[in-house]
Scaffold this motif. Structure first.
Motif, short mmCIF file in Angstrom:
data_model
loop_
_atom_site.label_atom_id
_atom_site.label_comp_id
_atom_site.label_asym_id
_atom_site.label_seq_id
_atom_site.Cartn_x
_atom_site.Cartn_y
_atom_site.Cartn_z
N TYR A 65 0.84 -1.21 0.00
CA TYR A 65 0.00 0.00 0.00
C TYR A 65 0.87 1.26 0.00
CZ TYR A 65 -3.21 3.61 1.63
OH TYR A 65 -3.92 4.77 1.74
N ILE A 66 1.88 1.28 0.88
CA ILE A 66 2.73 2.46 0.98
C ILE A 66 3.54 2.65 -0.30
CG2 ILE A 66 4.68 3.47 2.23
CD1 ILE A 66 3.64 2.09 4.74
N PHE A 67 4.08 1.54 -0.84
CA PHE A 67 4.91 1.66 -2.03
C PHE A 67 4.07 2.09 -3.24
CE2 PHE A 67 7.53 -0.22 -5.53
CZ PHE A 67 8.63 0.59 -5.35
N ASN A 68 2.85 1.61 -3.34
CA ASN A 68 1.97 2.06 -4.42
C ASN A 68 1.66 3.54 -4.30
OD1 ASN A 68 0.58 -0.04 -6.44
ND2 ASN A 68 1.09 -1.14 -4.56
N THR A 69 1.53 4.02 -3.07
CA THR A 69 1.30 5.44 -2.85
C THR A 69 2.50 6.26 -3.31
OG1 THR A 69 -0.10 4.93 -0.94
CG2 THR A 69 0.71 7.18 -1.13
N ILE A 70 3.71 5.76 -3.03
CA ILE A 70 4.93 6.44 -3.48
C ILE A 70 4.99 6.51 -5.00
CG2 ILE A 70 7.46 6.29 -3.54
CD1 ILE A 70 7.34 5.04 -0.77
N ILE A 71 4.66 5.41 -5.66
CA ILE A 71 4.69 5.38 -7.12
C ILE A 71 3.66 6.34 -7.70
CG2 ILE A 71 4.32 3.92 -9.15
CD1 ILE A 71 5.36 1.59 -7.51
N THR A 72 2.46 6.34 -7.13
CA THR A 72 1.41 7.25 -7.60
C THR A 72 1.84 8.70 -7.47
OG1 THR A 72 -0.28 5.64 -6.94
CG2 THR A 72 -1.00 7.90 -7.30
N TYR A 73 2.49 9.02 -6.36
CA TYR A 73 2.96 10.40 -6.14
C TYR A 73 3.98 10.81 -7.20
CZ TYR A 73 5.50 14.26 -3.99
OH TYR A 73 6.13 15.47 -3.76
N HIS A 74 4.99 9.97 -7.42
CA HIS A 74 6.04 10.32 -8.37
C HIS A 74 5.52 10.26 -9.82
CE1 HIS A 74 9.20 10.74 -5.45
NE2 HIS A 74 8.94 9.55 -4.94
N HIS A 75 4.57 9.39 -10.08
CA HIS A 75 3.97 9.34 -11.42
C HIS A 75 3.27 10.66 -11.73
CE1 HIS A 75 0.84 7.42 -14.33
NE2 HIS A 75 1.80 8.05 -14.99
N ALA A 76 2.56 11.22 -10.75
CA ALA A 76 1.87 12.49 -10.96
C ALA A 76 2.84 13.65 -11.17
CB ALA A 76 0.95 12.78 -9.78
N LYS A 77 4.06 13.52 -10.64
CA LYS A 77 5.05 14.59 -10.74
C LYS A 77 5.95 14.45 -11.97
CE LYS A 77 4.26 16.65 -6.68
NZ LYS A 77 3.99 18.09 -6.48
N SER A 78 5.84 13.34 -12.67
CA SER A 78 6.78 13.04 -13.76
C SER A 78 6.10 13.12 -15.11
CB SER A 78 7.39 11.65 -13.56
OG SER A 78 7.98 11.53 -12.28
N GLY A 79 6.94 13.32 -16.13
CA GLY A 79 6.42 13.41 -17.49
C GLY A 79 6.87 12.28 -18.39
N SER A 80 7.70 11.37 -17.86
CA SER A 80 8.19 10.26 -18.67
C SER A 80 8.55 9.10 -17.76
CB SER A 80 9.42 10.69 -19.48
OG SER A 80 10.49 11.05 -18.62
N VAL A 81 8.77 7.93 -18.38
CA VAL A 81 9.15 6.74 -17.64
C VAL A 81 10.51 6.93 -16.96
CG1 VAL A 81 9.78 4.30 -17.85
CG2 VAL A 81 7.75 5.17 -19.03
N SER A 82 11.44 7.49 -17.69
CA SER A 82 12.78 7.68 -17.13
C SER A 82 12.76 8.62 -15.93
CB SER A 82 13.73 8.23 -18.20
OG SER A 82 13.27 9.49 -18.68
N GLU A 83 11.88 9.62 -15.95
CA GLU A 83 11.79 10.54 -14.82
C GLU A 83 11.19 9.85 -13.60
OE1 GLU A 83 10.07 15.01 -13.71
OE2 GLU A 83 9.77 14.15 -15.71
N ILE A 84 10.22 8.97 -13.81
CA ILE A 84 9.66 8.21 -12.69
C ILE A 84 10.74 7.36 -12.05
CG2 ILE A 84 7.97 6.47 -12.01
CD1 ILE A 84 6.22 7.39 -14.30
N GLU A 85 11.52 6.66 -12.88
CA GLU A 85 12.58 5.80 -12.34
C GLU A 85 13.64 6.62 -11.62
OE1 GLU A 85 12.39 2.03 -15.44
OE2 GLU A 85 13.99 3.51 -15.63
N THR A 86 13.95 7.82 -12.14
CA THR A 86 14.92 8.68 -11.47
C THR A 86 14.41 9.12 -10.10
OG1 THR A 86 15.75 9.50 -13.60
CG2 THR A 86 16.22 10.84 -11.64
N ARG A 87 13.13 9.45 -10.02
CA ARG A 87 12.55 9.85 -8.75
C ARG A 87 12.53 8.70 -7.75
NH1 ARG A 87 9.32 14.27 -7.93
NH2 ARG A 87 9.33 15.87 -9.55
#
Length: 233
Positions: A65-87
């Protein structure tokens, strides 16, 4: 007749009240101020835990649950796959810095960092993976073409177990979070890297979520390790 004056003007105190003969009730003297916030006296906090004793197993549902929340947060802040992975990598990095001292302390009672590169890699493959996931990683390999590249293989990373990735983002590997932890451990142990990345291992039908963590060490780290090896033996 002289004007009426207050008895206190001449230092004379007014007569006290006789509580026995009056209808008044004496009040108790004021108490010292006591804050309303109460602190637990018997309940222990995280700071009271013994560092030498590993904590109990964390709930997998809570972690997911917590990790999915982290991914959702960074997904909303990112514009590409590489940016999500960097975050995600940056989110895991400070955890790796803290995990190094904690695990070394639990092993020997004092923080003694690895000196050789192979010692560090074995520490990540074994102690770090067990501390995070309760088991060792599945493989530790060295590149045959570049002597500064090493690979740690996890056939089924728990961070990808409950992640649903859209088809248009199929290249996204959320194990970049773990790659950040690895990079933090390496930097804290003074084995600088050019980056640690997580890659899907394609073509493995038995382990569709198999992930390879690629560690690229700086050339000065390789040179130092070779110098130590030469001086020892």
């Amino acid at each position: 007749m002289p004007a009426a004056t207050d008895d206190n003007t001449y230092g004379v105190q007014p007569p006290g009240l006789d509580f026995k003969d009056s209808n008044t009730i004496p009040l108790p003297p004021p108490k010292h101020f006591q804050p309303s916030l109460r602190y637990p006296s018997s309940r222990k906090t995280i700071y009271d835990r013994n560092l030498s004793r590993p904590s109990s197993t964390t709930s997998l549902a809570s972690f997911a649950y917590i990790f999915n929340t982290i991914i959702t947060y960074h997904h909303a802040k990112s514009g590409s796959v590489s940016e999500i992975e960097t975050r995600l990598n940056r989110a895991g990095y400070p955890i790796g810095i803290k995990m190094l001292d904690l695990l070394l302390y639990r092993q020997s009672g004092k923080a003694v960092r690895p000196i050789r590169l192979l010692e560090l890699l074995q520490f990540i493959h074994g102690a770090l993976w067990r501390g995070l996931f309760g088991r060792a990683a599945d493989a530790l390999e060295q590149s045959t073409s570049k002597k500064n590249e090493y690979m740690i293989v996890d056939n089924e990373p728990v961070v990808n177990t409950y992640i649903s990735i859209p088809r248009e983002m199929s290249q996204l590997n959320c194990a970049a979070f773990v790659a950040g932890i690895i990079e933090g451990v390496c930097d804290a142990a003074a084995f600088g890297t050019e980056g640690v990345t997580a890659h899907w291992a394609e073509g493995d039908e038995m382990w569709p979520g198999k992930t390879i963590f690629l560690l690229k060490f700086q050339e000065k780290v390789i040179e130092r390790d070779e110098a130590i090896k030469a001086s020892v033996g």
